[in-house]
Design a protein around this motif. Structure first.
Motif, PDB file in Angstrom:
ATOM      1  N   HIS A 282       0.954  -2.454   8.352  1.00 25.59           N
ATOM      2  CA  HIS A 282       2.402  -2.554   8.557  1.00 25.59           C
ATOM      3  C   HIS A 282       2.709  -2.640  10.038  1.00 25.59           C
ATOM      4  O   HIS A 282       1.913  -2.196  10.889  1.00 25.59           O
ATOM      5  N   ASN A 283       3.859  -3.188  10.353  1.00 26.22           N
ATOM      6  CA  ASN A 283       4.383  -3.121  11.706  1.00 26.22           C
ATOM      7  C   ASN A 283       4.855  -1.701  11.968  1.00 26.22           C
ATOM      8  O   ASN A 283       5.066  -0.922  11.026  1.00 26.22           O
ATOM      9  N   PRO A 284       5.034  -1.305  13.229  1.00 24.56           N
ATOM     10  CA  PRO A 284       5.516   0.059  13.500  1.00 24.56           C
ATOM     11  C   PRO A 284       6.801   0.363  12.742  1.00 24.56           C
ATOM     12  O   PRO A 284       7.743  -0.430  12.750  1.00 24.56           O
ATOM     13  N   TYR A 285       6.803   1.505  12.053  1.00 26.93           N
ATOM     14  CA  TYR A 285       7.993   1.899  11.307  1.00 26.93           C
ATOM     15  C   TYR A 285       9.077   2.360  12.279  1.00 26.93           C
ATOM     16  O   TYR A 285       8.798   3.052  13.268  1.00 26.93           O
ATOM     17  N   ALA A 286      10.309   1.992  11.963  1.00 22.92           N
ATOM     18  CA  ALA A 286      11.437   2.394  12.803  1.00 22.92           C
ATOM     19  C   ALA A 286      11.720   3.875  12.617  1.00 22.92           C
ATOM     20  O   ALA A 286      11.329   4.495  11.611  1.00 22.92           O
ATOM     21  N   ALA A 287      12.404   4.472  13.596  1.00 24.90           N
ATOM     22  CA  ALA A 287      12.799   5.874  13.487  1.00 24.90           C
ATOM     23  C   ALA A 287      13.694   6.074  12.277  1.00 24.90           C
ATOM     24  O   ALA A 287      14.542   5.230  11.960  1.00 24.90           O
ATOM     25  N   GLY A 288      13.499   7.197  11.574  1.00 25.58           N
ATOM     26  CA  GLY A 288      14.306   7.503  10.398  1.00 25.58           C
ATOM     27  C   GLY A 288      13.434   7.820   9.205  1.00 25.58           C
ATOM     28  O   GLY A 288      12.210   7.997   9.316  1.00 25.58           O
ATOM     29  N   THR A 289      14.054   7.884   8.035  1.00 23.83           N
ATOM     30  CA  THR A 289      13.364   8.225   6.790  1.00 23.83           C
ATOM     31  C   THR A 289      12.962   6.963   6.049  1.00 23.83           C
ATOM     32  O   THR A 289      13.738   6.008   5.959  1.00 23.83           O
ATOM     33  N   HIS A 290      11.758   6.978   5.499  1.00 25.23           N
ATOM     34  CA  HIS A 290      11.231   5.828   4.764  1.00 25.23           C
ATOM     35  C   HIS A 290      10.783   6.289   3.373  1.00 25.23           C
ATOM     36  O   HIS A 290      10.358   7.427   3.189  1.00 25.23           O
ATOM     37  N   ARG A 291      10.863   5.362   2.416  1.00 23.66           N
ATOM     38  CA  ARG A 291      10.574   5.668   1.015  1.00 23.66           C
ATOM     39  C   ARG A 291       9.407   4.803   0.533  1.00 23.66           C
ATOM     40  O   ARG A 291       9.397   3.582   0.741  1.00 23.66           O
ATOM     41  N   VAL A 292       8.426   5.449  -0.087  1.00 25.99           N
ATOM     42  CA  VAL A 292       7.303   4.757  -0.719  1.00 25.99           C
ATOM     43  C   VAL A 292       7.399   4.997  -2.215  1.00 25.99           C
ATOM     44  O   VAL A 292       7.440   6.156  -2.659  1.00 25.99           O
ATOM     45  N   GLU A 293       7.463   3.933  -3.002  1.00 26.07           N
ATOM     46  CA  GLU A 293       7.607   4.067  -4.456  1.00 26.07           C
ATOM     47  C   GLU A 293       6.522   3.271  -5.160  1.00 26.07           C
ATOM     48  O   GLU A 293       6.248   2.120  -4.806  1.00 26.07           O
ATOM     49  N   LEU A 294       5.908   3.890  -6.156  1.00 27.37           N
ATOM     50  CA  LEU A 294       4.888   3.240  -6.968  1.00 27.37           C
ATOM     51  C   LEU A 294       5.381   3.130  -8.401  1.00 27.37           C
ATOM     52  O   LEU A 294       5.886   4.104  -8.971  1.00 27.37           O
ATOM     53  N   THR A 295       5.225   1.946  -8.983  1.00 31.39           N
ATOM     54  CA  THR A 295       5.445   1.734 -10.415  1.00 31.39           C
ATOM     55  C   THR A 295       4.106   1.365 -11.026  1.00 31.39           C
ATOM     56  O   THR A 295       3.469   0.387 -10.608  1.00 31.39           O
ATOM     57  N   ALA A 296       3.670   2.147 -12.012  1.00 33.50           N
ATOM     58  CA  ALA A 296       2.362   1.937 -12.625  1.00 33.50           C
ATOM     59  C   ALA A 296       2.531   1.591 -14.095  1.00 33.50           C
ATOM     60  O   ALA A 296       3.320   2.238 -14.807  1.00 33.50           O
ATOM     61  N   LEU A 297       1.798   0.582 -14.534  1.00 35.47           N
ATOM     62  CA  LEU A 297       1.758   0.221 -15.957  1.00 35.47           C
ATOM     63  C   LEU A 297       3.162  -0.007 -16.516  1.00 35.47           C
ATOM     64  O   LEU A 297       3.465   0.377 -17.648  1.00 35.47           O
ATOM     65  N   ASP A 298       4.035  -0.574 -15.709  1.00 39.65           N
ATOM     66  CA  ASP A 298       5.395  -0.999 -16.074  1.00 39.65           C
ATOM     67  C   ASP A 298       6.395   0.136 -16.266  1.00 39.65           C
ATOM     68  O   ASP A 298       7.600  -0.097 -16.243  1.00 39.65           O
ATOM     69  N   SER A 299       5.942   1.374 -16.460  1.00 36.13           N
ATOM     70  CA  SER A 299       6.896   2.406 -16.858  1.00 36.13           C
ATOM     71  C   SER A 299       6.788   3.712 -16.079  1.00 36.13           C
ATOM     72  O   SER A 299       7.727   4.508 -16.105  1.00 36.13           O
TER      73      SER A 299
END
Length: 319
Positions: free
Chosen positions: A175-192
């Motif tokens: 990734h490029n450097p993340y900007a200051a602040g809060t970031h969200r990582v979300e995973l969707t597995a097996l469609d549900s």
């Protein structure tokens, strides 16, 4: 054919298309109600009793059936990846409820530099972020069966299998450097199945040359029996050299620990409360300094420790 322990995750492998549950339901008194409950990513539902078999037929109050105290349940269903738990629930004639949970584990862990992050932990803009994933059913094509998003945007990733059944994976990405602040990582597995994590990048982190955060010594005061533990969070773009030194208030060095190439993230260093020669310290106030340094910058934290020795207990006098 596998024995299941309530609330202990069940590993479903290798890939198959049918789930078969067999359970013996036993009570000291008459069972007045039996429920099979499905907890899935879409919600909770009670499974109709017409879809599973009870032996003997419920209710059974005759003496031959031991007064409705013992049943065998058999349930067969197509295996769906969104299922997280089945609960076998019995209620006896006195209203006492007993649950047995068949759990299919879905677990995700966000990491920075290989170290686990807790929710909203701070990292550097260039932190090496990864995601460990444990799935209830095996995955054979992670690039299509897993969807990763960062700040609601699709994120390309590389997937490395951590064991042979295809249930545990490590997802990494650039990734490029993340900007200051809060970031969200979300995973969707097996469609549900979905999990989300958050991390923070602090304002002006590089300009302030901060590498150390949340440096804590505990317990403080400490004693001879337990010593103390120094915990800290290392915010860096890569491996960093960290040094810990303890001093008396007069400035005499009494203990030192140096670790090179420490990975970013949370760390704990235990100290037995003794000086560098293995001798006990006198009661009093001590100072400590933690220094983190890379090729381009350094950061220092100064703290204070108090040493207390537990008073000796004298033998009670005999009147």
């Amino acid at each position: 054919g596998d024995t299941v322990i309530s609330d202990r995750p069940v590993a479903l492998a290798p890939p198959r298309d049918t789930l078969h549950l067999e359970a013996d339901l036993v009570s000291n008194v008459q069972i007045s109600q039996i429920l099979l409950i499905e907890n899935a990513s879409g919600g909770v539902r009670v499974i109709p009793d017409t879809t599973y078999t009870l032996t003997p037929a419920f209710p059974e109050t005759a003496a031959a059936g031991r007064g409705g105290r013992r049943y065998h349940l058999s349930y067969t269903t197509p295996l769906r990846p969104g299922i997280l738990r089945y609960t076998l629930r019995t209620v006896d004639r006195y209203g006492l409820t007993s649950d047995f949970n068949v759990v299919f584990q879905f677990f995700t862990q966000l990491r920075a530099g290989g170290n686990p992050l807790i929710e909203n932990d701070a990292v550097s803009p260039n932190a090496d972020i990864s995601l460990k994933v444990i799935l209830p059913t095996p995955v054979t094509a992670p690039q299509t069966q897993l969807i990763l998003e960062v700040d609601s945007l699709s994120q390309a990733f590389a997937a490395v299998s951590l064991e042979a059944t295809g249930r545990e994976w490590l997802l990494t990405w650039t990734h490029n450097p993340y900007a200051a602040g809060t970031h969200r990582v979300e995973l969707t597995a097996l469609d549900s199945l979905k999990r989300a994590h958050h991390f923070r990048v602090l304002d002006g982190l590089s300009a302030q040359n901060r590498l150390l955060r949340d440096v804590v010594a505990f317990p403080n005061p400490f004693d001879d029996q337990v010593g103390s533990t120094f915990s800290y969070y290392l915010i860096a773009d890569g491996p960093t050299d960290v040094m810990l030194r303890l001093f008396t208030v007069s400035g005499r060095a009494i203990y030192q620990r140096v670790e090179r190439g420490v990975a970013p993230g949370y760390h704990q260093w235990a100290w037995n409360g003794l000086d560098s020669e293995g001798d006990k310290l006198a009661n009093g106030v001590y100072l400590f300094k933690m220094v983190a340094s890379t090729s381009g910058r350094s950061d220092t934290y100064d703290g204070r420790l108090v040493k207390l020795r537990k008073p000796r207990r004298s033998d009670p006098t005999t009147p």
